[in-house]
Motif scaffolding. Structure first.
Motif, PDB file in Angstrom:
ATOM      1  N   ARG A 118       3.614  27.364 -10.269  1.00  4.81           N
ATOM      2  CA  ARG A 118       3.648  25.981 -10.746  1.00  4.81           C
ATOM      3  C   ARG A 118       4.851  25.242 -10.143  1.00  4.81           C
ATOM      4  O   ARG A 118       4.724  24.104  -9.680  1.00  4.81           O
ATOM      5  CB  ARG A 118       3.727  25.962 -12.268  1.00  4.81           C
ATOM      6  CG  ARG A 118       3.651  24.569 -12.863  1.00  4.81           C
ATOM      7  CD  ARG A 118       3.648  24.575 -14.390  1.00  4.81           C
ATOM      8  NE  ARG A 118       2.544  25.348 -14.924  1.00  4.81           N
ATOM      9  CZ  ARG A 118       2.686  26.411 -15.714  1.00  4.81           C
ATOM     10  NH1 ARG A 118       3.876  26.813 -16.083  1.00  4.81           N
ATOM     11  NH2 ARG A 118       1.630  27.063 -16.165  1.00  4.81           N
ATOM     12  N   VAL A 160       4.174  24.466  -6.445  1.00  8.18           N
ATOM     13  CA  VAL A 160       3.211  23.371  -6.296  1.00  8.18           C
ATOM     14  C   VAL A 160       3.893  22.036  -6.604  1.00  8.18           C
ATOM     15  O   VAL A 160       3.714  21.060  -5.870  1.00  8.18           O
ATOM     16  CB  VAL A 160       1.987  23.595  -7.207  1.00  8.18           C
ATOM     17  CG1 VAL A 160       1.146  22.338  -7.320  1.00  8.18           C
ATOM     18  CG2 VAL A 160       1.147  24.747  -6.681  1.00  8.18           C
ATOM     19  N   GLU A 161       4.700  21.994  -7.660  1.00  3.63           N
ATOM     20  CA  GLU A 161       5.400  20.757  -7.992  1.00  3.63           C
ATOM     21  C   GLU A 161       6.376  20.373  -6.889  1.00  3.63           C
ATOM     22  O   GLU A 161       6.487  19.193  -6.534  1.00  3.63           O
ATOM     23  CB  GLU A 161       6.137  20.909  -9.331  1.00  3.63           C
ATOM     24  CG  GLU A 161       5.201  20.974 -10.521  1.00  3.63           C
ATOM     25  CD  GLU A 161       5.932  21.312 -11.810  1.00  3.63           C
ATOM     26  OE1 GLU A 161       7.176  21.439 -11.789  1.00  3.63           O
ATOM     27  OE2 GLU A 161       5.254  21.444 -12.838  1.00  3.63           O
ATOM     28  N   TYR A 162       7.077  21.361  -6.325  1.00  2.00           N
ATOM     29  CA  TYR A 162       8.015  21.080  -5.239  1.00  2.00           C
ATOM     30  C   TYR A 162       7.281  20.539  -4.023  1.00  2.00           C
ATOM     31  O   TYR A 162       7.694  19.537  -3.446  1.00  2.00           O
ATOM     32  CB  TYR A 162       8.782  22.361  -4.874  1.00  2.00           C
ATOM     33  CG  TYR A 162       9.631  22.211  -3.643  1.00  2.00           C
ATOM     34  CD1 TYR A 162      10.839  21.523  -3.695  1.00  2.00           C
ATOM     35  CD2 TYR A 162       9.212  22.721  -2.419  1.00  2.00           C
ATOM     36  CE1 TYR A 162      11.610  21.368  -2.559  1.00  2.00           C
ATOM     37  CE2 TYR A 162       9.984  22.578  -1.281  1.00  2.00           C
ATOM     38  CZ  TYR A 162      11.188  21.898  -1.357  1.00  2.00           C
ATOM     39  OH  TYR A 162      11.942  21.745  -0.233  1.00  2.00           O
ATOM     40  N   HIS A 163       6.192  21.199  -3.657  1.00  2.00           N
ATOM     41  CA  HIS A 163       5.436  20.740  -2.482  1.00  2.00           C
ATOM     42  C   HIS A 163       4.866  19.346  -2.714  1.00  2.00           C
ATOM     43  O   HIS A 163       4.874  18.507  -1.808  1.00  2.00           O
ATOM     44  CB  HIS A 163       4.327  21.726  -2.153  1.00  2.00           C
ATOM     45  CG  HIS A 163       4.818  22.941  -1.446  1.00  2.00           C
ATOM     46  ND1 HIS A 163       4.074  23.616  -0.525  1.00  2.00           N
ATOM     47  CD2 HIS A 163       5.983  23.619  -1.520  1.00  2.00           C
ATOM     48  CE1 HIS A 163       4.759  24.639  -0.061  1.00  2.00           C
ATOM     49  NE2 HIS A 163       5.924  24.668  -0.663  1.00  2.00           N
ATOM     50  N   THR A 164       4.389  19.097  -3.918  1.00  2.03           N
ATOM     51  CA  THR A 164       3.873  17.768  -4.229  1.00  2.03           C
ATOM     52  C   THR A 164       4.980  16.728  -4.103  1.00  2.03           C
ATOM     53  O   THR A 164       4.774  15.654  -3.530  1.00  2.03           O
ATOM     54  CB  THR A 164       3.306  17.750  -5.656  1.00  2.03           C
ATOM     55  OG1 THR A 164       2.295  18.741  -5.761  1.00  2.03           O
ATOM     56  CG2 THR A 164       2.713  16.397  -5.997  1.00  2.03           C
ATOM     57  N   SER A 165       6.146  17.057  -4.598  1.00  5.38           N
ATOM     58  CA  SER A 165       7.285  16.144  -4.521  1.00  5.38           C
ATOM     59  C   SER A 165       7.700  15.910  -3.074  1.00  5.38           C
ATOM     60  O   SER A 165       7.924  14.768  -2.661  1.00  5.38           O
ATOM     61  CB  SER A 165       8.458  16.730  -5.315  1.00  5.38           C
ATOM     62  OG  SER A 165       9.604  15.960  -5.115  1.00  5.38           O
ATOM     63  N   ILE A 177       5.938  16.338  -0.298  1.00  7.74           N
ATOM     64  CA  ILE A 177       4.891  15.612   0.432  1.00  7.74           C
ATOM     65  C   ILE A 177       4.926  14.138   0.044  1.00  7.74           C
ATOM     66  O   ILE A 177       4.824  13.253   0.884  1.00  7.74           O
ATOM     67  CB  ILE A 177       3.503  16.230   0.156  1.00  7.74           C
ATOM     68  CG1 ILE A 177       3.404  17.590   0.828  1.00  7.74           C
ATOM     69  CG2 ILE A 177       2.393  15.319   0.644  1.00  7.74           C
ATOM     70  CD1 ILE A 177       2.169  18.384   0.460  1.00  7.74           C
ATOM     71  N   GLY A 178       5.142  13.863  -1.253  1.00  7.97           N
ATOM     72  CA  GLY A 178       5.232  12.472  -1.701  1.00  7.97           C
ATOM     73  C   GLY A 178       6.393  11.755  -1.048  1.00  7.97           C
ATOM     74  O   GLY A 178       6.265  10.624  -0.577  1.00  7.97           O
ATOM     75  N   HIS A 179       7.552  12.407  -0.959  1.00  5.51           N
ATOM     76  CA  HIS A 179       8.705  11.792  -0.301  1.00  5.51           C
ATOM     77  C   HIS A 179       8.445  11.623   1.185  1.00  5.51           C
ATOM     78  O   HIS A 179       8.861  10.618   1.779  1.00  5.51           O
ATOM     79  CB  HIS A 179       9.971  12.628  -0.520  1.00  5.51           C
ATOM     80  CG  HIS A 179      10.489  12.577  -1.913  1.00  5.51           C
ATOM     81  ND1 HIS A 179      10.954  11.426  -2.484  1.00  5.51           N
ATOM     82  CD2 HIS A 179      10.600  13.542  -2.858  1.00  5.51           C
ATOM     83  CE1 HIS A 179      11.339  11.681  -3.726  1.00  5.51           C
ATOM     84  NE2 HIS A 179      11.133  12.962  -3.973  1.00  5.51           N
TER      85      HIS A 179
END
Length: 110
Positions: A74, A77-82, A84-86
């Motif tokens: 989890r 996934v949160e790190y990668h989402t963050s 990718i968003g940046h």
């Protein structure tokens, strides 16, 4: 009474009789065997209990490790989402800066 010399066979038989186990010796050995059987059954019960404890500990450890792996997944996934968003925000900012530079005929920033 005359004293006759002992024959070799009589001497060997007397030695054998002295070395032979008596009924008391046999009873003592039987008592030792009964004690050993009792101790063996106690030891067997202890091993069974220990096996159950180890199995329980292994199941708890497996659950704990599984929960930690889920938490780690989890977090990744949160790190990668963050990230990718940046990354998308930065690339959008860079694209907008290039358009402004082109519109104002400025040299590209390096």
């Amino acid at each position: 009474m005359s004293i006759e010399p002992d024959s070799l066979i009589l001497q060997m038989l007397r030695e054998m009789r002295a070395d032979m186990a008596t009924k008391d010796d046999v009873a003592a050995v039987k008592g030792d065997i009964a004690t050993m059987r009792s101790e063996f059954s106690d030891l067997k019960a202890d091993f069974t209990s220990l096996r159950a404890d180890v199995a329980s500990d292994m199941m708890a450890l497996r659950k704990d490790v599984g929960d930690r792996i889920v938490g780690l997944r989890r977090a990744v996934v949160e790190y990668h989402t963050s990230v990718i968003g940046h990354g998308v925000l930065i690339s959008e900012l860079e694209a907008r800066l290039r358009r402004v530079e082109q519109h104002l005929d400025l040299p590209e920033a390096q």
